[in-house]
Design a protein around this motif. Sequence first.
Motif, PDB file in Angstrom:
ATOM      1  N   LYS A 160       1.701   1.727  -3.413  1.00 19.14           N
ATOM      2  CA  LYS A 160       0.976   2.350  -4.448  1.00 19.14           C
ATOM      3  C   LYS A 160       0.341   3.875  -4.091  1.00 19.14           C
ATOM      4  O   LYS A 160       0.230   4.364  -5.024  1.00 19.14           O
ATOM      5  N   LEU A 161       0.367   4.180  -2.743  1.00 18.50           N
ATOM      6  CA  LEU A 161       0.099   5.496  -2.582  1.00 18.50           C
ATOM      7  C   LEU A 161       1.288   6.258  -3.041  1.00 18.50           C
ATOM      8  O   LEU A 161       0.965   7.504  -3.692  1.00 18.50           O
TER       9      LEU A 161
ATOM     10  N   LYS B  60       0.728  -1.180  -0.128  1.00 18.15           N
ATOM     11  CA  LYS B  60       0.092  -0.094  -0.019  1.00 18.15           C
ATOM     12  C   LYS B  60       0.688   1.295   0.196  1.00 18.15           C
ATOM     13  O   LYS B  60       0.506   2.224  -0.887  1.00 18.15           O
TER      14      LYS B  60
ATOM     15  N   SER C 280      -4.657   4.727   2.885  1.00 17.58           N
ATOM     16  CA  SER C 280      -4.570   3.893   1.630  1.00 17.58           C
ATOM     17  C   SER C 280      -4.625   4.775   0.491  1.00 17.58           C
ATOM     18  O   SER C 280      -4.637   5.929   0.427  1.00 17.58           O
ATOM     19  N   VAL C 281      -4.785   4.188  -0.651  1.00 10.54           N
ATOM     20  CA  VAL C 281      -4.488   4.823  -1.994  1.00 10.54           C
ATOM     21  C   VAL C 281      -5.743   5.821  -2.453  1.00 10.54           C
ATOM     22  O   VAL C 281      -5.672   7.041  -2.820  1.00 10.54           O
ATOM     23  N   GLU C 282      -7.130   5.218  -1.651  1.00  8.64           N
ATOM     24  CA  GLU C 282      -8.334   6.024  -1.717  1.00  8.64           C
ATOM     25  C   GLU C 282      -8.176   7.304  -1.057  1.00  8.64           C
ATOM     26  O   GLU C 282      -8.979   8.185  -1.248  1.00  8.64           O
TER      27      GLU C 282
END
Length: 191
Positions: free
Chosen positions: A5-6, A2, A78-80
């Motif tokens: 990805k972020l 994670k 998270s990426v969100e």
Amino acid sequence: MKPVKLLMACWRAAAAKCVPLALTLMLIDLVNDGLTWDSVSGELVFSPLTWGILTFATAAVGVRSLRRRAGAAGIPLSVEALDDRQTHVLRPVPVSDGWQERVREKLAASERAFLVAEKGHEEIHFRWRPGRGKQSVWGSMSFDAPSGDVVLDVRDGEGLLGVAGLGKGSSFAAVCQIAGATGLASGTARG
């Protein structure tokens, strides 16, 4: 992973914001240096490398800022976190009589909140300034008294600069700030 990805998502956001400036500066340098093979090849190699390093550093600062905010608020990262809309379910500790009113009072008393309007007893709508400027995000907070859950829904607006100037992450930053300002940061977070 994670965190990777972020970081990559932040890097893409930083690079996207810098592309017009980088291309403009590259064209100005090419025109000033003359259109020779040496100048063109030098610009095509070193300019993207330089801008890539600068945008990566900006992305790293953005991730660090998001991680610090998330840790302080107890909200999972998270990426969100870069999405324009953030919806998180927070649970205050402890649930007692009058906790909803205390949360409402803390929200309304914050200097970052304005246009606070209640929609019945179970919901409150507001605007929140996550940065130092006048730009703000739209937010709503709804209460579930039996469970003690607070649903916080924040939507980006007005072209905010975002975290570290990425143009993204303003809603997540606002969620973290609201959780801290209302005393919901000490609770458990799910999202």
